[in-house]
Design a protein around this motif. Structure first.
Motif, PDB file in Angstrom:
ATOM      1  N   ARG A  54      -9.390   0.183 -11.213  1.00  0.00           N
ATOM      2  CA  ARG A  54      -9.460  -1.213 -10.738  1.00  0.00           C
ATOM      3  C   ARG A  54     -10.904  -1.713 -10.780  1.00  0.00           C
ATOM      4  NH1 ARG A  54      -6.412   1.151  -6.693  1.00  0.00           N
ATOM      5  NH2 ARG A  54      -7.953   0.739  -5.066  1.00  0.00           N
ATOM      6  N   ARG A  57     -12.013  -2.528 -14.352  1.00  0.00           N
ATOM      7  CA  ARG A  57     -11.414  -3.813 -14.770  1.00  0.00           C
ATOM      8  C   ARG A  57     -12.160  -4.982 -14.110  1.00  0.00           C
ATOM      9  NH1 ARG A  57      -6.616  -0.755 -14.548  1.00  0.00           N
ATOM     10  NH2 ARG A  57      -6.067  -1.447 -12.461  1.00  0.00           N
ATOM     11  N   TYR A  58     -12.492  -4.806 -12.841  1.00  0.00           N
ATOM     12  CA  TYR A  58     -13.242  -5.846 -12.118  1.00  0.00           C
ATOM     13  C   TYR A  58     -14.555  -6.135 -12.852  1.00  0.00           C
ATOM     14  CZ  TYR A  58     -16.208  -7.957  -8.562  1.00  0.00           C
ATOM     15  OH  TYR A  58     -17.072  -8.794  -7.904  1.00  0.00           O
ATOM     16  N   ASN A  61     -14.060  -7.931 -16.149  1.00  0.00           N
ATOM     17  CA  ASN A  61     -13.708  -9.330 -15.886  1.00  0.00           C
ATOM     18  C   ASN A  61     -14.906 -10.147 -15.426  1.00  0.00           C
ATOM     19  OD1 ASN A  61     -11.033  -9.236 -16.710  1.00  0.00           O
ATOM     20  ND2 ASN A  61     -10.329  -8.478 -14.717  1.00  0.00           N
ATOM     21  N   ASN A 239      -9.577  -3.797  -3.381  1.00  0.00           N
ATOM     22  CA  ASN A 239      -8.778  -4.668  -4.276  1.00  0.00           C
ATOM     23  C   ASN A 239      -7.451  -4.006  -4.642  1.00  0.00           C
ATOM     24  OD1 ASN A 239     -10.827  -6.468  -4.182  1.00  0.00           O
ATOM     25  ND2 ASN A 239     -11.324  -6.419  -6.355  1.00  0.00           N
ATOM     26  N   PRO A 240      -6.579  -3.743  -3.661  1.00  0.00           N
ATOM     27  CA  PRO A 240      -5.370  -2.947  -3.918  1.00  0.00           C
ATOM     28  C   PRO A 240      -4.486  -3.540  -5.002  1.00  0.00           C
ATOM     29  CG  PRO A 240      -5.546  -3.592  -1.595  1.00  0.00           C
ATOM     30  CD  PRO A 240      -6.681  -4.245  -2.303  1.00  0.00           C
ATOM     31  N   ASP A 241      -3.867  -2.647  -5.732  1.00  0.00           N
ATOM     32  CA  ASP A 241      -2.884  -3.043  -6.741  1.00  0.00           C
ATOM     33  C   ASP A 241      -1.592  -2.314  -6.369  1.00  0.00           C
ATOM     34  OD1 ASP A 241      -1.205  -3.164  -8.935  1.00  0.00           O
ATOM     35  OD2 ASP A 241      -2.826  -2.990 -10.407  1.00  0.00           O
ATOM     36  N   PRO A 242      -0.510  -3.046  -6.143  1.00  0.00           N
ATOM     37  CA  PRO A 242       0.736  -2.403  -5.708  1.00  0.00           C
ATOM     38  C   PRO A 242       1.226  -1.342  -6.692  1.00  0.00           C
ATOM     39  CG  PRO A 242       0.960  -4.807  -5.746  1.00  0.00           C
ATOM     40  CD  PRO A 242      -0.412  -4.494  -6.286  1.00  0.00           C
ATOM     41  N   ALA A 243       0.753  -1.406  -7.936  1.00  0.00           N
ATOM     42  CA  ALA A 243       1.209  -0.428  -8.932  1.00  0.00           C
ATOM     43  C   ALA A 243       0.538   0.937  -8.738  1.00  0.00           C
ATOM     44  CB  ALA A 243       0.912  -0.941 -10.333  1.00  0.00           C
ATOM     45  N   ASP A 244      -0.534   0.978  -7.963  1.00  0.00           N
ATOM     46  CA  ASP A 244      -1.280   2.232  -7.818  1.00  0.00           C
ATOM     47  C   ASP A 244      -0.672   3.127  -6.734  1.00  0.00           C
ATOM     48  OD1 ASP A 244      -3.045   1.805  -9.842  1.00  0.00           O
ATOM     49  OD2 ASP A 244      -4.539   0.820  -8.592  1.00  0.00           O
ATOM     50  N   ASN A 246      -0.010   5.246  -3.535  1.00  0.00           N
ATOM     51  CA  ASN A 246      -0.473   5.013  -2.166  1.00  0.00           C
ATOM     52  C   ASN A 246       0.481   5.683  -1.204  1.00  0.00           C
ATOM     53  OD1 ASN A 246      -2.295   4.020  -0.433  1.00  0.00           O
ATOM     54  ND2 ASN A 246      -1.732   1.872  -0.642  1.00  0.00           N
TER      55      ASN A 246
END
Ligand SMILES: C[S@@+](CC[C@H](N)C(=O)[O-])C[C@H]1O[C@@H](n2cnc3c(N)ncnc32)[C@H](O)[C@@H]1O
Length: 264
Positions: A54, A57-58, A61, A239-244, A246
């Motif tokens: 993440r 990618r940040y 971007n 910056n959580p991503d629900p796909a990761d 956890n």
């Protein structure tokens, strides 16, 4: 450096992430750690690796097109150059590691990749890393660089002077560069952390040094880095991503993670 009969941090981490570049000694070590020392080892590895993805990618971007990845590890799913090139096909990456399997596997992976290479060097020797041929060839030090120290600084003990190490890398970077940082901590679950410290000291060539949130903040600030929101947090909270992954409460990741910016 390590032999194949002695577990290595890079190969245990590879096993915990589901990789295959590990020996019996590493697998036995990983299971002993899970069963007797720190049951959350694989979660710590997965949460950290997901943060790395993440954060890269940040950075891309935000316009960063080149990365220096210190303590890059054995190639696994989602390597820095792959993540970066998905968003910017011209992105360039220099990996640095001193573990022989990490270096040889990375070289093999990058055989046909002109925009990424590895320096087989001790990250505690910043001058050697910065002057290495792949670094000079691939990175433009007049443009912002993403410096990665992800699960790497805890192998730099106080005698190696972590501030000197980070400062030397930082001084080579231009304004607008980013630091992607994570490091294990004993801020909670202190007894378990002590068992991890003792185990790595006794069984590997890479003892670990835990650092508190306050110590890390002081180190980054002393070297000129300004943490961006949300600051130093548990990796799953950055910056959580629900796909990761956890699967456990975030504090079990026993790691502080963050991204900082250099503004001169
Ligand atoms: C836990 S892995 C982290 C890999 C990757 N950065 C990540 O977060 O997914 C730590 C890596 O740091 C490397 N390492 C440890 N001490 C090092 C040193 N002094 N110089 C270069 N690499 C080092 C190990 O070989 C290992 O590959």
């Amino acid at each position: 450096m390590s032999s194949h009969n002695q577990p290595s941090a890079a190969r245990i981490y590879d096993y915990d992430l589901g990789g295959s570049r590990n020996t019996r000694a590493d697998r036995d070590a990983s299971h002993r750690i899970r069963e007797e020392i720190a049951p959350n080892g694989p979660f710590v590895a997965r949460a950290n690796r997901a943060f790395l993805g993440r954060a890269v990618r940040y950075c891309v971007n935000k316009g960063i097109g080149q990365f220096l990845d210190l303590g890059s590890g054995i190639p696994t799913v989602g390597n820095v150059h792959e993540i970066a090139q998905r968003l910017n096909p011209a992105a360039r990456t220099v990996y640095v590691d001193n573990e022989p399997v990490a270096v040889s596997d990375t070289k093999r992976l990058l055989a046909d990749e002109p925009n990424a290479d590895i320096v087989g060097e001790d990250l505690r020797n910043p001058d050697a890393v910065l002057s290495a041929e792949p670094t000079r060839r691939l990175l433009d030090f007049d443009q912002p660089i993403g410096l990665l120290m992800v699960a790497a600084l805890h192998y730099v003990d106080p005698e190696a002077d972590p501030e000197r190490v980070l400062r030397t890398y930082t001084d080579a970077l231009p304004s607008g560069s980013c630091l992607v940082f994570s490091q294990i901590t004993a801020d909670n679950r202190a007894e378990e952390a002590q068992r991890v410290i003792d185990w790595f000291a006794e069984n590997t060539a890479t003892p670990v040094t835990m650092r508190s949130k306050a110590e890390i903040t002081e180190l980054l600030t002393a070297c000129g880095w300004e943490l961006i929101e949300p600051g130093l947090v548990y990796p799953p909270h950055w910056n959580p991503d629900p796909a990761d992954p956890n699967e456990l409460p975030a504090e079990r990741s026993a790691t502080w993670a963050g991204v900082a910016r250099l503004d001169r």
